[in-house]
Design a protein around this motif. Sequence first.
Motif, PDB file in Angstrom:
ATOM      1  N   TYR A  26       0.852  -1.244  -0.061  1.00 38.35           N
ATOM      2  CA  TYR A  26       0.112  -0.064  -0.162  1.00 38.35           C
ATOM      3  C   TYR A  26       0.837   1.194  -0.045  1.00 38.35           C
ATOM      4  O   TYR A  26       0.495   2.207  -0.722  1.00 38.35           O
ATOM      5  CB  TYR A  26      -0.909   0.019   1.288  1.00 38.35           C
ATOM      6  CG  TYR A  26      -1.659   1.251   1.503  1.00 38.35           C
ATOM      7  CD1 TYR A  26      -2.569   1.664   0.695  1.00 38.35           C
ATOM      8  CD2 TYR A  26      -1.355   2.085   2.150  1.00 38.35           C
ATOM      9  CE1 TYR A  26      -3.411   2.882   0.795  1.00 38.35           C
ATOM     10  CE2 TYR A  26      -1.972   3.473   2.501  1.00 38.35           C
ATOM     11  CZ  TYR A  26      -2.905   3.577   1.592  1.00 38.35           C
ATOM     12  OH  TYR A  26      -3.678   4.841   1.807  1.00 38.35           O
ATOM     13  N   ALA A  29       2.224   2.267  -3.396  1.00 39.48           N
ATOM     14  CA  ALA A  29       1.266   2.625  -4.469  1.00 39.48           C
ATOM     15  C   ALA A  29       0.516   4.022  -3.824  1.00 39.48           C
ATOM     16  O   ALA A  29       0.455   5.084  -4.713  1.00 39.48           O
ATOM     17  CB  ALA A  29      -0.115   1.783  -4.226  1.00 39.48           C
ATOM     18  N   ARG A  30       0.299   4.194  -2.595  1.00 40.43           N
ATOM     19  CA  ARG A  30      -0.081   5.484  -1.940  1.00 40.43           C
ATOM     20  C   ARG A  30       0.756   6.622  -2.368  1.00 40.43           C
ATOM     21  O   ARG A  30       0.464   7.917  -2.745  1.00 40.43           O
ATOM     22  CB  ARG A  30      -0.385   5.500  -0.498  1.00 40.43           C
ATOM     23  CG  ARG A  30      -0.814   6.613   0.175  1.00 40.43           C
ATOM     24  CD  ARG A  30      -1.028   6.706   1.412  1.00 40.43           C
ATOM     25  NE  ARG A  30       0.387   6.276   2.239  1.00 40.43           N
ATOM     26  CZ  ARG A  30       1.301   7.342   2.624  1.00 40.43           C
ATOM     27  NH1 ARG A  30       1.114   8.447   1.901  1.00 40.43           N
ATOM     28  NH2 ARG A  30       2.341   6.988   3.061  1.00 40.43           N
ATOM     29  N   ARG A  31       1.989   6.466  -2.416  1.00 37.67           N
ATOM     30  CA  ARG A  31       3.119   7.277  -2.544  1.00 37.67           C
ATOM     31  C   ARG A  31       3.556   7.481  -3.816  1.00 37.67           C
ATOM     32  O   ARG A  31       4.131   8.348  -4.545  1.00 37.67           O
ATOM     33  CB  ARG A  31       4.387   7.255  -1.829  1.00 37.67           C
ATOM     34  CG  ARG A  31       4.130   7.348  -0.266  1.00 37.67           C
ATOM     35  CD  ARG A  31       5.395   7.270   0.494  1.00 37.67           C
ATOM     36  NE  ARG A  31       6.329   6.380  -0.017  1.00 37.67           N
ATOM     37  CZ  ARG A  31       7.548   6.279   0.495  1.00 37.67           C
ATOM     38  NH1 ARG A  31       7.689   6.750   1.722  1.00 37.67           N
ATOM     39  NH2 ARG A  31       8.420   5.296  -0.245  1.00 37.67           N
ATOM     40  N   LYS A  32       2.705   6.685  -4.910  1.00 42.65           N
ATOM     41  CA  LYS A  32       2.967   6.677  -6.398  1.00 42.65           C
ATOM     42  C   LYS A  32       4.427   6.583  -6.935  1.00 42.65           C
ATOM     43  O   LYS A  32       4.985   7.204  -7.677  1.00 42.65           O
ATOM     44  CB  LYS A  32       2.266   8.090  -6.941  1.00 42.65           C
ATOM     45  CG  LYS A  32       0.952   8.219  -6.708  1.00 42.65           C
ATOM     46  CD  LYS A  32       0.412   9.442  -7.549  1.00 42.65           C
ATOM     47  CE  LYS A  32      -1.235   9.297  -6.932  1.00 42.65           C
ATOM     48  NZ  LYS A  32      -1.640  10.816  -7.697  1.00 42.65           N
ATOM     49  N   LEU A  33       5.013   5.561  -6.112  1.00 40.17           N
ATOM     50  CA  LEU A  33       6.298   5.259  -6.591  1.00 40.17           C
ATOM     51  C   LEU A  33       6.383   4.103  -7.535  1.00 40.17           C
ATOM     52  O   LEU A  33       6.712   3.033  -7.269  1.00 40.17           O
ATOM     53  CB  LEU A  33       7.136   4.746  -5.242  1.00 40.17           C
ATOM     54  CG  LEU A  33       7.306   5.980  -3.886  1.00 40.17           C
ATOM     55  CD1 LEU A  33       7.817   5.205  -2.768  1.00 40.17           C
ATOM     56  CD2 LEU A  33       8.016   6.861  -4.572  1.00 40.17           C
ATOM     57  N   PHE A  34       6.010   4.808  -8.778  1.00 43.38           N
ATOM     58  CA  PHE A  34       5.733   3.720  -9.766  1.00 43.38           C
ATOM     59  C   PHE A  34       7.159   3.164 -10.383  1.00 43.38           C
ATOM     60  O   PHE A  34       7.268   1.955 -10.612  1.00 43.38           O
ATOM     61  CB  PHE A  34       5.128   4.361 -11.075  1.00 43.38           C
ATOM     62  CG  PHE A  34       4.136   5.066 -10.753  1.00 43.38           C
ATOM     63  CD1 PHE A  34       2.835   4.357 -10.221  1.00 43.38           C
ATOM     64  CD2 PHE A  34       3.435   6.505 -11.034  1.00 43.38           C
ATOM     65  CE1 PHE A  34       1.467   4.902  -9.806  1.00 43.38           C
ATOM     66  CE2 PHE A  34       2.495   7.039 -10.406  1.00 43.38           C
ATOM     67  CZ  PHE A  34       1.372   6.055 -10.082  1.00 43.38           C
ATOM     68  N   SER A  35       8.281   3.987 -10.421  1.00 44.46           N
ATOM     69  CA  SER A  35       9.515   3.609 -10.518  1.00 44.46           C
ATOM     70  C   SER A  35      10.114   2.156  -9.764  1.00 44.46           C
ATOM     71  O   SER A  35      10.594   0.870 -10.285  1.00 44.46           O
ATOM     72  CB  SER A  35      10.736   4.342 -10.698  1.00 44.46           C
ATOM     73  OG  SER A  35      12.032   3.908 -11.168  1.00 44.46           O
ATOM     74  N   SER A  38       7.750  -0.873 -10.510  1.00 46.44           N
ATOM     75  CA  SER A  38       8.051  -1.675 -11.829  1.00 46.44           C
ATOM     76  C   SER A  38       9.557  -2.315 -11.505  1.00 46.44           C
ATOM     77  O   SER A  38       9.577  -3.366 -12.198  1.00 46.44           O
ATOM     78  CB  SER A  38       8.182  -0.464 -12.847  1.00 46.44           C
ATOM     79  OG  SER A  38       9.353  -0.015 -12.931  1.00 46.44           O
ATOM     80  N   VAL A  51       8.635   2.278 -16.303  1.00 48.63           N
ATOM     81  CA  VAL A  51       7.868   3.261 -16.209  1.00 48.63           C
ATOM     82  C   VAL A  51       8.828   4.533 -16.624  1.00 48.63           C
ATOM     83  O   VAL A  51       9.947   4.607 -16.031  1.00 48.63           O
ATOM     84  CB  VAL A  51       7.363   3.454 -14.534  1.00 48.63           C
ATOM     85  CG1 VAL A  51       6.560   4.863 -14.706  1.00 48.63           C
ATOM     86  CG2 VAL A  51       6.470   2.482 -14.265  1.00 48.63           C
ATOM     87  N   ASN A  55       5.271   8.715 -16.215  1.00 41.63           N
ATOM     88  CA  ASN A  55       4.754   7.557 -15.722  1.00 41.63           C
ATOM     89  C   ASN A  55       3.762   6.883 -16.791  1.00 41.63           C
ATOM     90  O   ASN A  55       2.791   6.368 -16.458  1.00 41.63           O
ATOM     91  CB  ASN A  55       3.640   8.306 -14.410  1.00 41.63           C
ATOM     92  CG  ASN A  55       4.487   8.845 -13.556  1.00 41.63           C
ATOM     93  OD1 ASN A  55       5.620   8.117 -13.120  1.00 41.63           O
ATOM     94  ND2 ASN A  55       4.089   9.777 -12.782  1.00 41.63           N
ATOM     95  N   TRP A  57       3.538   3.397 -18.375  1.00 38.63           N
ATOM     96  CA  TRP A  57       3.945   2.130 -18.172  1.00 38.63           C
ATOM     97  C   TRP A  57       4.210   1.561 -19.355  1.00 38.63           C
ATOM     98  O   TRP A  57       3.082   1.267 -20.139  1.00 38.63           O
ATOM     99  CB  TRP A  57       2.772   1.298 -17.136  1.00 38.63           C
ATOM    100  CG  TRP A  57       2.667   1.975 -15.796  1.00 38.63           C
ATOM    101  CD1 TRP A  57       2.591   3.462 -15.455  1.00 38.63           C
ATOM    102  CD2 TRP A  57       2.452   1.234 -14.616  1.00 38.63           C
ATOM    103  NE1 TRP A  57       2.473   3.146 -14.355  1.00 38.63           N
ATOM    104  CE2 TRP A  57       2.357   1.949 -13.568  1.00 38.63           C
ATOM    105  CE3 TRP A  57       2.435  -0.134 -14.501  1.00 38.63           C
ATOM    106  CZ2 TRP A  57       2.210   1.716 -12.495  1.00 38.63           C
ATOM    107  CZ3 TRP A  57       2.196  -0.504 -12.888  1.00 38.63           C
ATOM    108  CH2 TRP A  57       2.178   0.413 -11.938  1.00 38.63           C
TER     109      TRP A  57
END
Length: 90
Positions: A26, A29-35, A38, A51, A55, A57
């Motif tokens: 969570y 995802a909450r902090r939007k740490l997409f890299s 991935s 990513v 952002n 994907w």
Amino acid sequence: MPLDETSYAERKLHPDAYFVTLPVPYDLARRKLFSAISQRYPLDNGSRFSVDAHNFWLTESEVRQLDDFERGKIAKIEWSTRATPSFAPK
């Protein structure tokens, strides 16, 4: 469970979803740490994704094709989604 064994409705996914990652903590995802997501969590089919700076994907195949396209090795990229991504101009 792979997506081919269950429907998007059963998994309560958005009908336009194409890929699903393995469960992600969570906090990431909450902090939007997409890299970070991935790099640590593959797609549920075992494939890796990247990513970009905006952002987007991208699947491993799409990244390879982008490289080949930039080098002039291929004329067209086969995107995994219905719509071609809209990248920022160079």
